[in-house]
Design an enzyme around this catalytic site. Structure first.
Site, PDB file in Angstrom:
ATOM      1  N   SER A  10      -1.338  -6.247   1.002  1.00 10.26           N
ATOM      2  CA  SER A  10      -0.804  -7.387   1.750  1.00 10.26           C
ATOM      3  C   SER A  10      -0.332  -8.534   0.993  1.00 10.26           C
ATOM      4  O   SER A  10      -0.258  -9.649   1.116  1.00 10.26           O
ATOM      5  CB  SER A  10      -2.281  -7.962   2.291  1.00 10.26           C
ATOM      6  OG  SER A  10      -3.037  -8.472   1.057  1.00 10.26           O
ATOM      7  N   GLY A  11       0.325  -7.967  -0.324  1.00 11.28           N
ATOM      8  CA  GLY A  11       1.244  -8.736  -1.080  1.00 11.28           C
ATOM      9  C   GLY A  11       2.677  -8.823  -0.588  1.00 11.28           C
ATOM     10  O   GLY A  11       2.742  -8.571   0.650  1.00 11.28           O
ATOM     11  N   CYS A  44       2.773 -15.702  -8.788  1.00 16.57           N
ATOM     12  CA  CYS A  44       3.450 -16.427  -9.718  1.00 16.57           C
ATOM     13  C   CYS A  44       3.209 -17.955  -9.538  1.00 16.57           C
ATOM     14  O   CYS A  44       3.609 -18.762 -10.710  1.00 16.57           O
ATOM     15  CB  CYS A  44       5.122 -16.247  -9.358  1.00 16.57           C
ATOM     16  SG  CYS A  44       5.707 -14.752  -9.356  1.00 16.57           S
ATOM     17  N   ALA A 113       1.580   0.151  -0.202  1.00 15.10           N
ATOM     18  CA  ALA A 113       1.964  -1.067  -0.834  1.00 15.10           C
ATOM     19  C   ALA A 113       0.866  -1.574  -1.851  1.00 15.10           C
ATOM     20  O   ALA A 113       0.283  -2.661  -1.466  1.00 15.10           O
ATOM     21  CB  ALA A 113       2.657  -2.145   0.010  1.00 15.10           C
ATOM     22  N   GLY A 115       0.264  -1.966  -4.755  1.00 16.00           N
ATOM     23  CA  GLY A 115       0.414  -2.806  -5.932  1.00 16.00           C
ATOM     24  C   GLY A 115       0.282  -2.484  -7.234  1.00 16.00           C
ATOM     25  O   GLY A 115       0.317  -0.995  -7.657  1.00 16.00           O
ATOM     26  N   ILE A 283       5.508   8.915   4.784  1.00 11.39           N
ATOM     27  CA  ILE A 283       4.628   8.143   4.026  1.00 11.39           C
ATOM     28  C   ILE A 283       5.856   7.243   3.203  1.00 11.39           C
ATOM     29  O   ILE A 283       6.700   7.927   2.643  1.00 11.39           O
ATOM     30  CB  ILE A 283       3.958   8.772   3.036  1.00 11.39           C
ATOM     31  CG1 ILE A 283       2.980   9.605   3.793  1.00 11.39           C
ATOM     32  CG2 ILE A 283       3.418   8.094   2.015  1.00 11.39           C
ATOM     33  CD1 ILE A 283       1.829  10.330   2.877  1.00 11.39           C
TER      34      ILE A 283
END
Length: 455
Positions: A10-11, A44, A113, A115, A283
């Site tokens: 969920s980034g 950030c 995703a 990360g 994918i």
């Protein structure tokens, strides 16, 4: 029947993928799984929130309820995807599902995703209370709470996040020491001559440095009491590891996806993953877990930046919903604001170029960010790097008091287009207004110096 799309993570990449999939297919059933408590935020921002310049609520763009209402995207938080399957049986039957929280969910398209994980060196004491990483809102809030009973802080790693955090903590009255195993701050992506003024500036602000010194252990009985840095015991109340990020490939390996030379997932320009050298049609990959292609030289690179993640997420999510977008090679421009200083870079630093075996020539110039007759112009230093053989611009760095972003984007365009230094002087132009630049920007002066050095 509506297409089932599952996004894991969920980034910036994951939420960009989910939103892009929704835009591409209004009818799709889209589910996002995340181990995190919060979604759609920028890590950030953590140093500035800790300094008090913003709040945790402000740095979170949207919550799961907003995504459910506004975009019909279901987000399941604080849930680990325990396993993932994408298998074709001998009879041609395909099994595609993930297991999360003990529940099985089928999918038509899967977006990984997942990360990255903050790299913590394999040393003793890293599980003691008082050891932290800078990665999530929850982690940032835990740092904030522990700071209330801590005065001496050790930060392992002098990359941009480590330096931003160091200044933020000094500004709220903490005693901060940055420990770095290399001989300069911002190693690998910045050259020493451009990084040294940043270190000097931070030292003047009160940040202490231990350079060429690895953290060899965290010392304490029931909590952090000190760190062992190069054989020297340094008392501290807490340790923050800002030692870089490694791709989180756990699920990718379980799926049998191809992992590249840099330890991240290989993918085609469509961001489809590979499995034993063949494209997986269903994918897709985006974010810090993806191995990219370099725009400077043919070959792999990593681009673990928020800007890259959002762009990758758009491609991966759209294609998971049936589109055929492509993601190009990257120059990975970056910028950091550290107090009154801005430092930015793009393409290759001298260190990276040397690692690639490239002979380089540099050009450098110093001037002002504004016309000399307009007040309050800030000092501006521009460095440009070219391949000695081809004269192509392969990188650049900027140290400025303001307006570094636009200038580094300008150099990035030259890198991506394969422009030579000579071509830059012929083809490039800069907008001019006294409050924003000199009539002939310092970037031009740096390239002129580069061309002279190439002769």
């Amino acid at each position: 029947m509506a297409k089932k799309i599952i996004v894991i993570g969920s980034g910036a990449a994951g939420m960009s993928a989910a939103s892009s999939a929704r835009a591409a297919d209004p009818e799709a059933e889209i589910t996002v799984f995340t181990e995190d408590r919060d979604v759609a935020y920028s890590p950030c921002m953590i140093p500035w929130v800790l300094e008090g310049k913003s709040t945790w609520d402000n740095m979170i763009m949207h919550d799961p309820a907003w995504y459910a209402k506004e975009r019909n995207i279901k987000i399941i938080t604080e849930t680990k995807v325990e396993s993932a399957v994408n298998d074709r049986a001998k009879d041609g039957t395909v099994t595609k599902h993930v297991v999360a929280g003990g529940v099985t969910y089928e999918y038509d398209s899967l977006v990984l995703a997942t990360g990255g994980k903050v790299f913590i060196p394999p040393i003793e004491g890293t599980t003691l209370p008082g050891v932290f990483t800078v990665r999530t809102v929850k982690g940032g809030q835990e740092i904030e709470a522990y700071l209330k009973k801590s005065q001496k802080i050790a930060i392992a790693g002098a990359g941009v996040i480590g330096l931003e955090l160091a200044l933020a903590l000094v500004n709220i009255g903490k005693d901060v020491t940055v420990i770095e195993m290399m001989d300069q701050v911002i190693p690998r992506i910045a050259d020493k001559d451009m990084a040294e003024p940043v270190q000097k500036y931070l030292e003047e602000k009160g940040v202490k440095f231990m350079m060429k010194t690895p953290v060899q252990g965290v010392i304490g009985k029931d909590k952090v009491e000190a760190v062992n840095a190069g054989g020297v015991e340094c008392p501290c109340d807490m340790v923050v590891f800002a030692t870089g990020v490694r791709a989180n490939t756990d699920l990718a390996k379980e799926l049998g996806l191809d992992i590249g030379q840099l330890g991240a997932i290989c993918a085609a320009p469509t961001l489809q993953a590979y499995k034993r050298g063949r494209l997986c049609p269903d994918i897709f990959v985006c974010g810090d877990v993806l191995q990219c292609q370099s725009a400077v030289y043919d070959g792999p690179t990593m681009s673990q930046l928020g800007s890259s993640a959002v762009k990758e997420g758009r491609v991966a999510g759209s294609n998971a919903a049936g589109k055929t977008l492509q993601f190009g090679a990257v120059a990975s421009p970056w910028v950091s604001i550290i107090g009154d200083k801005q430092i930015a870079g793009t393409g290759m630093s001298l260190g990276l170029a040397s690692w690639y075996g490239v002979n380089t020539v540099t050009g450098k110039a110093t001037g002002k960010t504004r016309a000399r007759y307009y007040p309050d112009g800030k000092e501006l230093t521009v460095k440009v790097i070219a391949d000695k053989l081809t004269h192509k611009i392969i990188g650049g760095q900027i140290l400025a008091g303001e307006e570094a972003t636009g200038r580094i984007d300008w150099i990035t365009a030259a890198v991506i287009s394969g422009m030579t230094a000579e071509e830059f002087l012929v083809r490039a132009e800069n907008a001019y207004c006294p409050p924003t630049s000199q009539v002939r920007d310092v970037v031009f002066a740096a390239v002129e110096n580069l061309v002279a050095n190439l002769q």
